[in-house]
Design a protein around this motif. Structure first.
Motif, mmCIF file in Angstrom:
data_model
loop_
_atom_site.group_PDB
_atom_site.id
_atom_site.type_symbol
_atom_site.label_atom_id
_atom_site.label_comp_id
_atom_site.label_asym_id
_atom_site.label_seq_id
_atom_site.Cartn_x
_atom_site.Cartn_y
_atom_site.Cartn_z
ATOM 1 N N ALA A 261 0.830 -1.211 0.000
ATOM 2 C CA ALA A 261 0.000 0.000 0.000
ATOM 3 C C ALA A 261 0.861 1.257 0.000
ATOM 4 C CB ALA A 261 -0.919 -0.001 1.214
ATOM 5 N N ASP A 262 0.323 2.297 -0.600
ATOM 6 C CA ASP A 262 1.032 3.589 -0.583
ATOM 7 C C ASP A 262 1.157 4.129 0.840
ATOM 8 O OD1 ASP A 262 1.333 3.957 -3.471
ATOM 9 O OD2 ASP A 262 -0.849 4.149 -3.480
ATOM 10 N N VAL A 263 0.097 3.971 1.624
ATOM 11 C CA VAL A 263 0.088 4.433 3.015
ATOM 12 C C VAL A 263 -0.498 3.326 3.875
ATOM 13 C CG1 VAL A 263 -0.758 6.177 4.644
ATOM 14 C CG2 VAL A 263 -0.265 6.826 2.268
ATOM 15 N N VAL A 264 0.204 2.987 4.967
ATOM 16 C CA VAL A 264 -0.330 2.035 5.941
ATOM 17 C C VAL A 264 -0.419 2.739 7.283
ATOM 18 C CG1 VAL A 264 -0.146 -0.232 6.998
ATOM 19 C CG2 VAL A 264 0.787 0.131 4.705
ATOM 20 N N ILE A 265 -1.600 2.691 7.875
ATOM 21 C CA ILE A 265 -1.862 3.375 9.141
ATOM 22 C C ILE A 265 -2.032 2.333 10.239
ATOM 23 C CG2 ILE A 265 -3.463 4.887 10.373
ATOM 24 C CD1 ILE A 265 -4.165 6.076 7.566
ATOM 25 N N ASP A 266 -1.168 2.392 11.246
ATOM 26 C CA ASP A 266 -1.256 1.492 12.391
ATOM 27 C C ASP A 266 -2.051 2.179 13.488
ATOM 28 O OD1 ASP A 266 -0.965 -0.200 14.520
ATOM 29 O OD2 ASP A 266 1.215 -0.021 14.680
ATOM 30 N N ALA A 267 -3.299 1.759 13.647
ATOM 31 C CA ALA A 267 -4.176 2.337 14.661
ATOM 32 C C ALA A 267 -4.225 1.473 15.913
ATOM 33 C CB ALA A 267 -5.585 2.534 14.094
ATOM 34 N N GLY B 174 -1.920 4.630 16.662
ATOM 35 C CA GLY B 174 -2.198 3.903 17.886
ATOM 36 C C GLY B 174 -1.114 4.204 18.916
ATOM 37 N N VAL B 175 -1.495 4.305 20.171
ATOM 38 C CA VAL B 175 -0.560 4.740 21.213
ATOM 39 C C VAL B 175 0.068 3.530 21.904
ATOM 40 C CG1 VAL B 175 -0.284 6.098 23.317
ATOM 41 C CG2 VAL B 175 -1.948 6.808 21.569
#
Length: 361
Positions: free
Chosen positions: A249-255, A279-280
């Motif tokens: 993926a162009d952008v991967v967001i870890d929430a 994500g914290v």
């Protein structure tokens, strides 16, 4: 005159929260008393209760709130009594090195109230994220108040105070998702689903939702995910690549914010793609990776604080999109509860039953 109201506190680590009387002092020159109308139950509040933020107990919990300005300090110019506001924990100072460089979303000296709220015996309370809004009223700095359309449901508006803004901003502001991009989101609770909404707003072509809970994957599809991955039965990295022509993926967001999910994000992105950590993590978490992988993959590895938002810019814009029917903020509100039900809301959150429980007055 000081005012005594109800508030929800965490008195000690891992102890159940309590609803007690708290004292709202007279506001300092730049302080504001806000009568709270709604406040979301965010995972960060649970982190405070568990001692995962710091040990400055007792905490006055709650920070994802909207309400009406009731009283203002002598020098307040930003709001007036009667204004409907969303509370924020990034009241930028305008003077620190980040602000002077034109990057106020990284402000290192954000404003908070000048005097503490207390228990009735005088014990100072530490307000969660400088807000402390699980209370009938709270005391904040004037710049922690962002005025928005007063016709908006407070339970909806308050969500911008933390989780929804964090997710949308992770995609739009931090990740710079562009039209046609492929985006993967790991963790499909409130923040992750907001990131999906943000990616959709930005025009992403492929939006991949990853979670271990089928209920959350169903929610993600409702918010605009084009594909889902069940992390309990599929190899997350390989499946992301399959869904992006073998590239990632162009952008991967870890929430989620765990070492294993961050590594999935890192290896699931395209060459020179972007990883966004929203994500914290907890303080004891560590990460070990081959340095050559960091070098050879290139791209950007970013952390997203509050979705790199500017409340005065972003909150009114997002409320306008909501009122135009283009942003489904109301679908994040799973249940409306009373002030005495926060502990039960933490349980429902842990069981994955809700996107947001919202305390309403």
């Amino acid at each position: 005159m000081p005012d005594t109201v109800r508030g929800v506190i965490a008195r000690a680590q891992d102890a159940p929260v309590e609803t007690v009387d708290i004292v709202i002092p007279d506001p300092g020159p730049h302080d504001v008393v806000v009568r709270v109308q709604a406040c979301g139950v965010c995972h960060t509040d649970l982190h405070y209760r568990e001692g995962g933020i710091n040990d400055e107990f007792p905490f006055l919990l709650g920070h994802e709130a909207a309400g009406v300005v009731e009283t203002v300090g002598a020098a307040v110019t930003h709001v007036v009594p009667g204004d409907f506001v969303v509370l924020n924990w990034r009241a930028v100072c305008g003077e620190c090195r980040a602000c002077r460089r034109g990057r106020p979303w990284y402000c290192f000296d954000t404003h908070n109230a000048s005097v503490p709220m207390t228990l009735t015996d005088g014990t100072p309370l530490t307000p969660a994220l400088g807000v402390g809004a699980f209370a009938d009223k709270t005391l904040v700095h004037e710049k922690q108040c962002t005025k928005v359309d007063s016709e908006t449901d407070p339970a909806v508006a308050g969500l911008l105070g933390c989780g929804v803004m964090a997710g949308i901003g992770a995609a739009v502001n931090t990740g710079n998702v562009s039209r046609g991009d492929s985006v993967a989101v790991i963790g499909c609770g409130g923040v992750g689903d907001a990131a999906i909404v943000g990616a959709r707003l930005a025009g992403a072509g492929t939006i991949i939702a990853i979670d271990r809970d089928q209920r959350k994957l169903d929610w993600a599809e409702d918010f605009g995910a084009t594909h889902t991955i069940d992390a309990t039965s599929e190899d997350v990295v390989e499946r992301i690549k399959e869904l992006t022509d073998g590239f990632g993926a162009d952008v991967v967001i870890d929430a989620v914010g765990r070492p294993e999910t961050w590594q999935q994000a890192f290896y699931g992105r395209d060459l020179a793609g972007t990883v966004v950590l929203v994500g914290v993590p907890t303080p004891e978490m560590t990460l070990e990776m081959p340095l050559i992988d960091l070098f050879s993959h290139g791209g950007s590895l970013k952390s997203s604080w509050y979705g790199d938002c500017l409340p005065e810019r972003d909150f009114p814009m997002l409320i306008d999109l909501y009122r135009q029917g283009r942003l489904p903020l109301d679908r994040f509100v799973t249940e409306r509860i009373g002030l005495d039900e926060v502990e039960q809301a933490f349980t429902a959150m842990g069981e994955g039953k809700v996107l947001r429980s919202v305390v309403v007055w």
